[in-house]
Design an enzyme around this catalytic site. Structure first.
Site, short mmCIF file in Angstrom:
data_model
loop_
_atom_site.label_atom_id
_atom_site.label_comp_id
_atom_site.label_asym_id
_atom_site.label_seq_id
_atom_site.Cartn_x
_atom_site.Cartn_y
_atom_site.Cartn_z
N CYS A 194 -7.26 1.86 -5.49
CA CYS A 194 -7.00 1.37 -4.13
C CYS A 194 -5.51 1.34 -3.85
CB CYS A 194 -7.44 -0.07 -3.96
SG CYS A 194 -9.14 -0.36 -4.11
N SER B 275 -9.66 -6.21 5.42
CA SER B 275 -8.56 -6.43 4.49
C SER B 275 -7.80 -7.68 4.91
CB SER B 275 -7.64 -5.21 4.50
OG SER B 275 -8.33 -4.10 4.00
N LEU B 276 -8.21 -8.83 4.40
CA LEU B 276 -7.62 -10.09 4.82
C LEU B 276 -6.30 -10.35 4.06
CD1 LEU B 276 -8.10 -12.48 6.72
CD2 LEU B 276 -9.26 -13.64 4.82
N HIS B 277 -6.40 -10.43 2.75
CA HIS B 277 -5.23 -10.46 1.85
C HIS B 277 -4.35 -11.70 1.92
CE1 HIS B 277 -6.34 -6.42 0.90
NE2 HIS B 277 -5.79 -5.87 1.96
N ASN C 283 -2.74 -2.76 -7.46
CA ASN C 283 -2.47 -1.52 -8.20
C ASN C 283 -1.04 -1.09 -7.91
OD1 ASN C 283 -5.05 -0.95 -9.43
ND2 ASN C 283 -5.80 -0.70 -7.34
N CYS D 174 0.83 -1.22 0.00
CA CYS D 174 0.00 0.00 0.00
C CYS D 174 0.85 1.26 0.00
CB CYS D 174 -0.91 -0.02 1.22
SG CYS D 174 -1.87 1.49 1.42
N SER E 154 -13.72 0.02 6.12
CA SER E 154 -12.74 -1.02 5.83
C SER E 154 -11.61 -0.97 6.87
CB SER E 154 -12.16 -0.81 4.43
OG SER E 154 -11.12 -1.73 4.19
N GLY F 120 -5.50 5.86 5.45
CA GLY F 120 -5.60 5.68 6.88
C GLY F 120 -6.39 4.47 7.33
N GLU F 121 -6.24 4.16 8.61
CA GLU F 121 -6.94 3.04 9.23
C GLU F 121 -8.07 3.62 10.10
OE1 GLU F 121 -7.31 -0.38 9.34
OE2 GLU F 121 -8.78 0.27 10.81
N1 SAH Z 1 -6.80 1.01 6.10
C1 SAH Z 1 -7.99 0.38 5.69
C2 SAH Z 1 -8.75 1.13 4.62
C3 SAH Z 1 -7.96 1.78 3.54
S1 SAH Z 1 -7.21 0.74 2.34
C4 SAH Z 1 -7.69 -1.03 5.24
O1 SAH Z 1 -6.55 -1.36 5.05
O2 SAH Z 1 -8.64 -1.78 5.10
C5 SAH Z 1 -8.54 0.19 1.29
C6 SAH Z 1 -8.27 -1.13 0.60
O3 SAH Z 1 -7.31 -1.00 -0.46
C7 SAH Z 1 -7.71 -2.17 1.53
O4 SAH Z 1 -8.31 -3.41 1.34
C8 SAH Z 1 -6.27 -2.19 1.11
O5 SAH Z 1 -5.64 -3.35 1.55
C9 SAH Z 1 -6.37 -2.05 -0.37
N2 SAH Z 1 -5.10 -1.73 -1.00
C10 SAH Z 1 -4.06 -1.07 -0.45
N3 SAH Z 1 -3.06 -0.94 -1.34
C11 SAH Z 1 -3.46 -1.53 -2.47
C12 SAH Z 1 -2.86 -1.68 -3.77
N4 SAH Z 1 -1.66 -1.18 -4.06
N5 SAH Z 1 -3.57 -2.35 -4.71
C13 SAH Z 1 -4.81 -2.80 -4.44
N6 SAH Z 1 -5.42 -2.66 -3.24
C14 SAH Z 1 -4.75 -2.04 -2.27
FE1 SF4 Z 2 -2.96 1.55 6.13
FE2 SF4 Z 2 -4.96 0.23 4.92
FE3 SF4 Z 2 -2.74 0.99 3.56
FE4 SF4 Z 2 -2.59 -0.97 5.38
S1 SF4 Z 2 -3.78 -1.02 3.45
S2 SF4 Z 2 -1.12 0.72 5.12
S3 SF4 Z 2 -4.02 -0.26 6.91
S4 SF4 Z 2 -4.25 2.34 4.48
#
Ligand code: SAH
Ligand code: SF4
Length: 410
Positions: free
Chosen positions: A383, A261-263, A340, A142, A239, A207-208
Site C-alpha cells: 500500500c 482512508s481516515l488515518h 510502508n 503516500c 477506497s 489514484g483517487e
Molecule cells: N486514493 C485512494 C485509494 C488508493 S490508496 C485512497 O487514498 O483511499 C490505498 C490505501 O493505501 C489508502 O488507505 C492509503 O491511505 C494507503 N496508503 C498510502 N500510502 C501508504 C503507505 N506508505 N503505507 C501504508 N498505507 C498507505
Molecule cells: Fe492519492 Fe490515496 Fe495516495 Fe492520498 S493515499 S495521495 S488519495 S493515492
C-alpha cells in the site's frame, strides 16, 4: 475561501487512441460497441447481435483477436480486424515478491505508466487496481502522491488491468461454450468458470477513484456484468481518501463496498497527512459514511488507518476513533495498515507493540480492527508504495513538494 495545495482534481493530457485509427472496444458499454459497429456500417440488427457476441468473447473468454470469435462469420472477421482492436495495456515490467505478490508496471498508449498488484491468499486473490496515473492529492505518507504527472485512466485502461491479470493468471475459461461455435471447432476441454484465482478487486492502486468517477464507474459496471467477468459487487471495494460530494453517488450508482482512508481523528493531524481534509473535514466525511447507500452490519464500511509513529497512534487516538464511530453509529471495521516506507518518506511506522495495543483498544470497544499484513514490500508493491519508476522525482523535488504542502498548511 480558496484552499491552497493540490486537493482539486487537476488532470493533464489527452488520451490517444490505441491501435492507430482503429477503435479499441475494451471499456465501451455493450451499447457503445453496438454504436461503434453501426457507425462502421453494420445495420442496426446485425450490430446488436455482433455486439452481444463480441462482448461475450472479450469479457467471458478473454480473446484479443477477432479471428478467435468462432460464432462470427469467417468473412466478417477481417472486416472487424481492420476497424477495431481489443487492447491490453503494455507490460513494462512484471515482478513477483517472495510472498507471491505480483506487481506489474503497465504503459498506456501514450506512454503513461501505472501499476497493478495481485495479492494471492489462501481463500482469495485480490487485484489492486489503479484509477489514475499518479494522484493529485499528496497525502504525505503516500508515494503515489509525490508523482507529478497525472491523468485519469479511461474505463478501458481500468478494465484492461483486470483483463491483463486474468491473462497472466491463465484463468480464462477454456473449451466449448453453450450456444457457441457455429462454423468452426472450438478449443478442446471443458468449460469452467469457477476455481478462479482472481476473486476480489480493490480500487486501491494509484489514484483517487472518486476524482475519476465516470471512468471508474464504467469500468466496474463492466467488471460486474453477469455475461463477462461477473464479479459480485460484494467482492469489489472502492477506497477513497474522502471525496465527500461523490460518496452518495458511488453508493447509488456503483454499489460496491466502501473503504475510507481516515488515518487520523483530529483536524490538526488529518489536515497534515491527508490534505483533502482541509476541504472535507472529518465530521462531514463521517456523516457521508453514515449515509452511504448499502452500508449495514452485513456490509460494513472499512476505515483504513495507516500507523505512523508518534503521529496518530496513541491510545487517545484509538479512543477518539471508537467515539467517532459510535457517535455516527457507523457499521464499521477498522483496517490498521502498518506504514510502508519508501525512499524519502517523512514518517516511520509505529512499533509492532504500539500497533497491537492500538488494535486492542478498538477491539475492546467491540469494533473489529485487524492489522493488515504488509505484502510485497520487497518489490515495492505494498500500500502506498506504488509509483512508476519512470517518473521518480529527485530528493530535491521531494523536498520542494513537502515545502509547498507546508506552505499551503500555513
Ligand atoms: N486514493 C485512494 C485509494 C488508493 S490508496 C485512497 O487514498 O483511499 C490505498 C490505501 O493505501 C489508502 O488507505 C492509503 O491511505 C494507503 N496508503 C498510502 N500510502 C501508504 C503507505 N506508505 N503505507 C501504508 N498505507 C498507505
Ligand atoms: Fe492519492 Fe490515496 Fe495516495 Fe492520498 S493515499 S495521495 S488519495 S493515492
Amino acid at each position: 475561501m480558496q484552499i491552497p495545495g493540490h486537493i482539486d482534481p487537476v488532470t493533464t493530457g489527452t488520451v490517444p487512441l490505441r491501435g492507430g485509427n482503429r477503435v479499441d472496444l475494451v471499456g465501451l458499454t455493450r451499447e457503445g460497441i453496438r454504436a461503434a459497429l453501426e457507425d462502421a456500417g453494420l445495420d442496426a440488427k446485425a450490430a446488436k447481435l455482433r455486439a452481444k457476441q463480441i462482448w461475450h468473447w472479450i469479457y467471458h473468454r478473454g480473446v484479443t483477436e477477432f479471428d478467435a470469435m468462432t460464432d462470427i462469420a469467417k468473412s466478417m472477421r477481417p472486416w472487424l480486424t481492420e476497424r477495431f482492436i481489443i487492447g491490453r495495456p503494455t507490460v513494462v515490467t512484471a515482478q513477483v515478491s517472495n510472498d507471491g505478490t505480483r506487481k506489474w508496471l503497465l504503459a498506456a498508449a501514450d506512454g503513461q505508466e501505472y501499476e497493478m498488484v495481485f495479492i494471492p491468499d489462501a481463500d482469495r486473490g485480490t487485484l489492486c487496481v489503479s484509477s489514475q496515473v499518479g494522484c493529485t492529492l499528496n497525502c504525505r505518507f503516500c508515494h503515489t502522491g509525490t508523482m507529478r504527472l497525472v491523468r485519469n485512466l479511461t474505463a478501458g485502461e481500468i478494465v484492461g488491468q483486470v483483463l491483463l491479470a486474468r491473462d497472466a493468471l491463465g484463468e480464462w475459461p477454456k473449451g466449448t461454450m453453450a450456444g457457441g461455435a457455429d462454423d468452426e471447432e472450438d478449443d478442446a476441454g471443458h468449460y469452467t468458470s469457477d476455481g478462479r484465482m482472481l476473486t476480489n478487486i480493490v480500487m486501491m492502486g494509484m489514484g483517487e477513484p472518486l476524482y475519476n468517477f465516470d471512468e471508474v464507474k464504467g469500468a466496474l459496471k463492466i467488471v460486474m456484468d453477469g455475461d463477462g467477468l461477473a464479479l459480485s459487487k460484494r467482492r469489489i471495494t472502492l477506497s477513497t481518501s474522502g471525496v465527500v460530494p461523490m460518496m452518495a453517488r458511488a453508493g447509488e450508482e456503483i454499489g460496491v463496498n466502501l473503504a475510507v482512508s481516515l488515518h487520523a481523528v483530529t483536524k490538526e493531524i488529518r489536515d497534515e497527512i491527508v490534505p483533502l481534509n482541509r476541504k472535507y473535514g472529518i465530521e462531514e466525511l463521517l456523516a457521508a459514511c453514515a449515509a452511504y447507500p448499502g452500508a449495514n452490519n452485513a456490509r460494513r464500511i472499512t476505515f483504513e488507518y495507516v500507523m505512523l509513529k508518534d503521529k496518530n497512534d496513541s491510545d487517545e487516538d484509538a479512543r477518539e476513533l471508537v467515539r467517532l464511530i459510535k457517535q455516527y453509529r457507523l457499521p464499521a471495521k477498522v483496517n490498521l495498515i502498518p506504514f510502508n516506507p519508501w525512499p524519502g518518506a517523512p514518517y516511520e511506522c509505529s512499533s509492532p507493540e504500539r500497533v497491537r495495543a492500538f488494535s486492542n483498544r478498538i477491539f475492546e470497544a467491540g469494533i473489529s480492527a485487524p492489522i493488515r499484513t504488509p505484502r510485497g514490500r520487497d518489490i515495492m508493491a505494498a500500500c502506498g508504495q506504488l509509483k512508476s519508476a519512470a517518473t521518480k522525482v529527485t530528493r530535491a523535488e521531494l523536498d520542494r513538494i513537502a515545502e509547498e504542502k507546508q506552505a499551503a498548511l500555513g
